[in-house]
Structures are given as C-alpha cells and as structure tokens.
Design a protein around this motif. Structure first.
Motif, PDB file in Angstrom:
ATOM      1  N   THR A  50       0.848  -1.187   0.000  1.00 21.10           N
ATOM      2  CA  THR A  50       0.000   0.000   0.000  1.00 21.10           C
ATOM      3  C   THR A  50       0.884   1.238   0.000  1.00 21.10           C
ATOM      4  N   MET A  64      -2.646  -0.658  -3.794  1.00 27.30           N
ATOM      5  CA  MET A  64      -3.589  -1.028  -2.736  1.00 27.30           C
ATOM      6  C   MET A  64      -3.971  -2.466  -2.996  1.00 27.30           C
ATOM      7  N   PRO A 103      -5.086   4.142   4.651  1.00 25.12           N
ATOM      8  CA  PRO A 103      -5.519   2.929   5.358  1.00 25.12           C
ATOM      9  C   PRO A 103      -5.508   3.128   6.875  1.00 25.12           C
TER      10      PRO A 103
END
Length: 103
Positions: A50, A64, A103
C-alpha cells in the motif's frame, strides 16, 4: 500553481511542486513513511503493498490490495481530515479522477 485551500476541506497541490508534495505526503502518511526514490519520485508507504508515489513530472502511481492506479495528474487534492488524496487530471474523455484513502 500555488497551494490553495478549498471550501470542501481539501488543499490543492501542483503535483510537480516537490516541496509541497513532500510536505503534504508527510502530513498524510507521517514523515517517517515518506522517501525519495532514485528517479526523484516521492513515495509514501503504508505497508509493502500500500503506497502512493508522485513522480517529478506529476505522474501518480498507487498500490492497494485489489487495485492500483497509474496516470499523470494535473492536481492533487489532499483532504487530511478525511484521510483522502484525490488525483485529478485531463479533460473531456481523458478526465482522470481517483481517490486514495489512507488505510
């Protein structure tokens, strides 16, 4: 392009303004997570898979789980409160709009 605050809470940044991109990526991901690669790209890594990377020419690449993005950008809009980075560019049928959520 100067950095401008928007009524919707975001800040617009020219993706070729290395100083502004670094400052906002560090705020977005934490200074310890932002590095400059050999090719001049600034990268914010959240995990091995990520990341957000902004090239010196304004090209944006992200990773991602289950999806990725790779395209040139005309502007970046950082919404730090919402934890979002909006990538915008092009026009007409070539319009690019992508949102990366922290995230």
């Amino acid at each position: 392009m100067t950095n401008t605050s928007r009524a919707d809470g975001g800040t617009t940044v020219d993706p070729t303004d290395r100083e502004a991109v670094r400052r906002h990526l560090e705020r977005f991901a934490g200074p310890e997570n932002v590095t400059e690669r050999d090719d001049g790209s600034l990268s914010a890594e959240f995990s091995r898979s990520t990341y957000v990377s902004v090239g010196a020419d304004g090209h944006v690449a992200t990773g991602m789980p289950l999806h990725a993005f790779d395209a040139p950008a005309d502007r970046l809009v950082f919404d730090h409160d919402a934890g979002e980075l909006h990538v915008e560019g092009g026009s007409g049928e070539e319009t690019v709009a992508y949102t990366f959520r922290r995230p």
